[in-house]
Design a protein around this motif. Structure first.
Motif, PDB file in Angstrom:
ATOM      1  N   GLN A 159     -42.295  -4.311  45.803  1.00 17.06           N
ATOM      2  CA  GLN A 159     -41.136  -4.652  45.047  1.00 17.06           C
ATOM      3  C   GLN A 159     -40.032  -4.688  45.400  1.00 17.06           C
ATOM      4  OE1 GLN A 159     -41.557  -4.855  41.525  1.00 17.06           O
ATOM      5  NE2 GLN A 159     -39.363  -5.475  41.073  1.00 17.06           N
ATOM      6  N   CYS A 160     -39.848  -3.735  46.850  1.00 19.03           N
ATOM      7  CA  CYS A 160     -38.740  -3.340  47.461  1.00 19.03           C
ATOM      8  C   CYS A 160     -38.552  -4.718  48.142  1.00 19.03           C
ATOM      9  CB  CYS A 160     -38.663  -2.240  48.283  1.00 19.03           C
ATOM     10  SG  CYS A 160     -37.315  -1.830  48.936  1.00 19.03           S
ATOM     11  N   LYS A 161     -39.784  -5.195  48.906  1.00 22.43           N
ATOM     12  CA  LYS A 161     -39.739  -6.481  49.684  1.00 22.43           C
ATOM     13  C   LYS A 161     -39.055  -7.679  48.872  1.00 22.43           C
ATOM     14  CE  LYS A 161     -42.910  -4.827  53.046  1.00 22.43           C
ATOM     15  NZ  LYS A 161     -44.282  -4.746  53.291  1.00 22.43           N
ATOM     16  N   LEU A 162     -39.421  -7.844  47.906  1.00 18.09           N
ATOM     17  CA  LEU A 162     -39.273  -8.847  46.606  1.00 18.09           C
ATOM     18  C   LEU A 162     -37.871  -8.897  46.616  1.00 18.09           C
ATOM     19  CD1 LEU A 162     -41.512  -9.087  43.788  1.00 18.09           C
ATOM     20  CD2 LEU A 162     -41.252 -10.713  45.695  1.00 18.09           C
ATOM     21  N   VAL A 163     -37.175  -7.652  46.394  1.00 16.57           N
ATOM     22  CA  VAL A 163     -35.410  -7.661  46.207  1.00 16.57           C
ATOM     23  C   VAL A 163     -35.112  -8.254  47.474  1.00 16.57           C
ATOM     24  CG1 VAL A 163     -33.679  -5.891  46.248  1.00 16.57           C
ATOM     25  CG2 VAL A 163     -35.737  -5.671  44.804  1.00 16.57           C
ATOM     26  N   PHE A 164     -35.472  -7.931  48.742  1.00 14.98           N
ATOM     27  CA  PHE A 164     -34.783  -8.346  49.775  1.00 14.98           C
ATOM     28  C   PHE A 164     -35.125 -10.011  50.108  1.00 14.98           C
ATOM     29  CE2 PHE A 164     -32.482  -5.069  52.530  1.00 14.98           C
ATOM     30  CZ  PHE A 164     -32.795  -4.198  51.590  1.00 14.98           C
ATOM     31  N   GLU A 165     -36.085 -10.394  49.619  1.00 15.73           N
ATOM     32  CA  GLU A 165     -36.499 -11.767  49.339  1.00 15.73           C
ATOM     33  C   GLU A 165     -35.661 -12.421  48.373  1.00 15.73           C
ATOM     34  OE1 GLU A 165     -38.458 -13.662  51.113  1.00 15.73           O
ATOM     35  OE2 GLU A 165     -37.911 -15.244  50.063  1.00 15.73           O
ATOM     36  N   GLN A 285     -41.084 -11.170  58.645  1.00 15.55           N
ATOM     37  CA  GLN A 285     -41.416  -9.633  59.098  1.00 15.55           C
ATOM     38  C   GLN A 285     -40.496  -8.696  59.469  1.00 15.55           C
ATOM     39  OE1 GLN A 285     -43.511 -11.184  63.011  1.00 15.55           O
ATOM     40  NE2 GLN A 285     -45.312  -9.750  62.443  1.00 15.55           N
ATOM     41  N   THR A 286     -39.337  -9.581  59.975  1.00 20.22           N
ATOM     42  CA  THR A 286     -37.919  -8.486  59.990  1.00 20.22           C
ATOM     43  C   THR A 286     -37.369  -8.225  58.398  1.00 20.22           C
ATOM     44  OG1 THR A 286     -37.645  -9.687  61.829  1.00 20.22           O
ATOM     45  CG2 THR A 286     -35.722  -8.446  61.065  1.00 20.22           C
ATOM     46  N   LEU A 287     -37.549  -9.118  57.663  1.00 17.80           N
ATOM     47  CA  LEU A 287     -37.102  -8.888  56.215  1.00 17.80           C
ATOM     48  C   LEU A 287     -37.819  -7.724  55.726  1.00 17.80           C
ATOM     49  CD1 LEU A 287     -34.872 -10.151  54.310  1.00 17.80           C
ATOM     50  CD2 LEU A 287     -36.906 -11.161  53.333  1.00 17.80           C
ATOM     51  N   GLY A 288     -39.033  -7.752  55.817  1.00 13.81           N
ATOM     52  CA  GLY A 288     -39.934  -6.859  55.218  1.00 13.81           C
ATOM     53  C   GLY A 288     -39.800  -5.548  55.883  1.00 13.81           C
ATOM     54  N   GLU A 289     -39.658  -5.170  57.303  1.00 14.88           N
ATOM     55  CA  GLU A 289     -38.948  -4.070  57.809  1.00 14.88           C
ATOM     56  C   GLU A 289     -37.836  -3.475  57.410  1.00 14.88           C
ATOM     57  OE1 GLU A 289     -39.898  -4.157  62.245  1.00 14.88           O
ATOM     58  OE2 GLU A 289     -38.693  -2.616  62.389  1.00 14.88           O
ATOM     59  N   LEU A 290     -36.712  -4.402  57.259  1.00 16.54           N
ATOM     60  CA  LEU A 290     -35.740  -3.956  56.861  1.00 16.54           C
ATOM     61  C   LEU A 290     -35.697  -3.319  55.418  1.00 16.54           C
ATOM     62  CD1 LEU A 290     -32.496  -4.115  57.490  1.00 16.54           C
ATOM     63  CD2 LEU A 290     -32.632  -6.041  56.063  1.00 16.54           C
ATOM     64  N   ALA A 291     -36.507  -4.061  54.551  1.00 16.19           N
ATOM     65  CA  ALA A 291     -36.643  -3.424  53.218  1.00 16.19           C
ATOM     66  C   ALA A 291     -37.176  -2.065  53.143  1.00 16.19           C
ATOM     67  CB  ALA A 291     -37.496  -4.538  52.441  1.00 16.19           C
ATOM     68  N   MET A 292     -38.099  -1.864  53.987  1.00 20.82           N
ATOM     69  CA  MET A 292     -38.762  -0.491  54.132  1.00 20.82           C
ATOM     70  C   MET A 292     -37.721   0.450  54.795  1.00 20.82           C
ATOM     71  SD  MET A 292     -41.625  -0.775  52.480  1.00 20.82           S
ATOM     72  CE  MET A 292     -40.624  -1.837  51.529  1.00 20.82           C
ATOM     73  N   LEU A 293     -37.151   0.124  55.925  1.00 18.81           N
ATOM     74  CA  LEU A 293     -36.112   0.868  56.451  1.00 18.81           C
ATOM     75  C   LEU A 293     -35.077   1.411  55.550  1.00 18.81           C
ATOM     76  CD1 LEU A 293     -35.207   2.306  58.796  1.00 18.81           C
ATOM     77  CD2 LEU A 293     -34.305   0.226  59.816  1.00 18.81           C
ATOM     78  N   ALA A 294     -34.504   0.293  54.767  1.00 16.58           N
ATOM     79  CA  ALA A 294     -33.382   0.693  53.806  1.00 16.58           C
ATOM     80  C   ALA A 294     -33.771   1.594  52.853  1.00 16.58           C
ATOM     81  CB  ALA A 294     -32.946  -0.596  53.172  1.00 16.58           C
ATOM     82  N   ARG A 295     -35.136   1.307  52.199  1.00 16.36           N
ATOM     83  CA  ARG A 295     -35.658   2.405  51.188  1.00 16.36           C
ATOM     84  C   ARG A 295     -35.887   3.682  51.878  1.00 16.36           C
ATOM     85  NH1 ARG A 295     -41.082   2.946  50.206  1.00 16.36           N
ATOM     86  NH2 ARG A 295     -41.805   3.656  48.294  1.00 16.36           N
ATOM     87  N   GLN A 296     -36.291   3.958  53.127  1.00 17.04           N
ATOM     88  CA  GLN A 296     -36.346   5.253  53.667  1.00 17.04           C
ATOM     89  C   GLN A 296     -35.030   5.818  53.739  1.00 17.04           C
ATOM     90  OE1 GLN A 296     -38.687   7.179  55.964  1.00 17.04           O
ATOM     91  NE2 GLN A 296     -40.441   6.264  54.735  1.00 17.04           N
ATOM     92  N   MET A 297     -33.893   5.042  54.255  1.00 18.77           N
ATOM     93  CA  MET A 297     -32.591   5.463  54.526  1.00 18.77           C
ATOM     94  C   MET A 297     -32.035   5.886  53.257  1.00 18.77           C
ATOM     95  SD  MET A 297     -31.088   3.746  57.847  1.00 18.77           S
ATOM     96  CE  MET A 297     -30.837   2.078  56.983  1.00 18.77           C
ATOM     97  N   LEU A 298     -32.100   5.131  52.243  1.00 22.40           N
ATOM     98  CA  LEU A 298     -31.472   5.612  50.804  1.00 22.40           C
ATOM     99  C   LEU A 298     -32.278   7.119  50.421  1.00 22.40           C
ATOM    100  CD1 LEU A 298     -31.097   2.283  48.917  1.00 22.40           C
ATOM    101  CD2 LEU A 298     -29.687   3.492  50.295  1.00 22.40           C
TER     102      LEU A 298
END
Lengths: 375, 375
Positions: A159-165, A285-298
């Motif tokens: 879901q989080c990756k969809l948001v960044f998409e 790939q970068t977008l997906g990794e960014l989404a996961m990283l943002a989620r972890q940082m939040l």
């Protein structure tokens, strides 16, 4: 209708948007994390309370969605039970809407004069005492989930990756529009960060002008390249990699740092390692990794400061391709722990109680890297 | 110890003051207007909780005060039951203290290089990526009353004038100091405005450098004079007098306006009608009238927005006399009604929901001019 005025002395545009004072404000009485008592316009089934969707993810296939159109009391033809992320126009836009069918005379006039001139902000000559000008743009809301969740951290990785998409698709959409010059994606969580609704959402603003602060930043990036013959962000990454002290995360594609001179505590900046000016053109790939990283940082911020408001902002290159050579997209995340008091307000000298090296160390401790890399 | 760093990209200095996170914060649990449960360091009789006074008003005469030195359990030699306004060093200063006995080597070096050059900010050449520099200054607290009152509006007219007299004396004191270049007086009321104690107080900061925002403002004022051959504020007052719509108050000495392009709602700016660069050199008559006007404007804000935080800031000319020809002192008052959200944060484009003409009209309605003029 909003009106924009120019404060010549401060070199600052101010948007007067009286309609924004009519926004619902559920924070006035309830805590940010408590469930709302007003009917939430972002929840599944309440689509009729908002304007029609501009984008729905995952993309609908006609065969699968048509039979599912709801027929109940609150259902409308717009409602669609299959959406996971919806992008809608902001009902209380900060800017006057652009004419999507074409440019106004004023726009045509100043665009034709300045269109390829990245040395100047795209604005007409102004009266220092009183300049008023109709600036316009688009203001959209990205509803991140059909459920009434308060945080991006409650969303599944998919879901989080969809948001960044969705961010990427909307920025790509507006970059192609002739009248627009700049776009930004941001997220306000909690009343102190400027949010008025708790259902997890973010926003996109695209404008017919490059805001002064962004313009100054771009000019300085160009100036750096001219003076040193190198890229400002490349040099920053190199220097931070040697120092090690302010790095929060690093992979092949991304680096997260607590910047050397952060003006607010616990601000973290995520940059691509490669020189990419435009967020919306990064790889999946970068977008997906960014989404996961943002989620972890939040999640880290929510754990360290359970009741704090926070923002994130995605900076991407202004739409004029001349800026691309020195810009690099970046995501900035920061909790709202300090208040802007009288001194900072008048001097632009911020007082930050937390040294970035300490902020980086605490953020690193909180990040769950094994989970991050598994997704 | 605080450290100051320079964000080259944003052209912004950031002061890291970790000791400020130890400040008492009574707002975390209680409402701003409720009485404090912690012992208030600003109350009469608690002088031993704060550093020694730098100024006490009214001025003590030895004969009258010596016999009154208290002898009780909490009394110290510093305590003096006759004070009405006390100025003390801030226990949690935002800046490293200047050496009052003389300048440090670094200060001497850069002062000798730039001392008379108002064209440049008084700072050495910087590394764009990581410049760190020990900026210093003074940070004082003006305790406005011996009683535990929460607002300047609860003070008597005489008491209120004494507060402004204290501002004047302290600014005059620091302007004469060789190491200092700039001073500002400000007031934060309520947690959202950056206050940490509710006992009515204001603050003074004087710095060994001119903050970038102030420097840019000064440059633009000079530029206006060079381009138009006239004074920016003179022209502003003339234009506002013709328009009438944004004037909140006008007398022979002072004018209060809601500026044409206010970036926050209900901001009011008070200016001297005469071209006076330095607040601390204004006449006693003007000072008294300003104190009464400020008290009335704060009362208007408290009436319109009972729970809102607010700030005021007194801008005076930087200490280098070269700036005097285009600067004019001014007082700015503004309630904290809007939050700085993700978009404003990244663009310096503020969104203001209240048009200044409307703000001026509402402020005018609230001001009690007969009371104002009677004092």
């Amino acid at each position: 209708m909003s009106e924009t005025r120019y404060d010549w002395l401060a070199d600052r545009w101010v948007i007067f948007a009286p309609n924004r004072s009519q926004r619902p404000d559920e924070f006035r009485h309830v805590h940010r994390s408590s469930s709302s008592e007003v009917e939430c316009p972002f929840c599944l089934g309440n689509e009729q309370l908002t304007p029609e969707s501009l984008l729905v993810l995952p993309r609908r296939s006609k065969a699968s969605t048509s039979p599912q159109l709801p027929t109940g009391r609150f259902a409308s033809q717009r409602s669609n039970r299959t959406w996971q992320v919806r992008v809608i126009p902001n009902k209380f836009p900060a800017l006057a809407p652009i004419s999507l069918s074409g440019l106004s005379d004023l726009d045509v006039g100043h665009l034709s004069e300045n269109h390829n001139d990245s040395k100047r902000p795209v604005l007409p000559m102004l009266d220092p005492l009183q300049s008023s000008y109709q600036l316009s743009g688009v203001h959209e809301v990205i509803v991140e989930t059909p459920k009434h969740l308060n945080s991006l951290t409650q969303l599944s990785p998919t879901q989080c990756k969809l948001v960044f998409e969705a961010y990427r698709q909307r920025l790509n959409h507006w970059r192609a529009h002739d009248a627009l010059r700049y776009g930004v994606v941001f997220k306000n969580v909690g009343s102190d960060a400027g949010a008025s609704l708790s259902h997890s959402h973010s926003q996109l603003i695209a404008t017919t002008f490059v805001p002064p602060e962004v313009f100054r930043c771009c000019q300085r990036l160009m100036q750096y390249r001219e003076s040193y013959g190198k890229d400002f962000f490349e040099d920053t990454i190199e220097k931070e990699t040697i120092a090690q002290k302010r790095i929060v995360y690093r992979s092949e594609r991304l680096i997260a740092i607590a910047p050397f001179a952060s003006h607010v505590p616990y601000l973290v900046q995520v940059l691509p390692i490669k020189d990419e000016p435009r967020f919306e053109e990064t790889s999946s790939q970068t977008l997906g990794e960014l989404a996961m990283l943002a989620r972890q940082m939040l999640a880290a911020i929510e754990k360290m400061f359970p009741s704090a408001a926070y923002n994130f902002v995605i900076h991407t290159s202004p739409f004029d391709p001349n800026w691309d050579q020195s810009f690099r997209w970046r995501l900035e995340i920061f909790p709202r722990l300090t208040k802007v008091a009288g001194f900072e307000w008048g001097s632009d000298c911020f007082i930050n109680p937390v040294i970035p090296e300490e902020a980086a160390a605490r953020m690193r401790e909180q990040l769950n890297l094994s989970t991050l890399l598994a997704n």
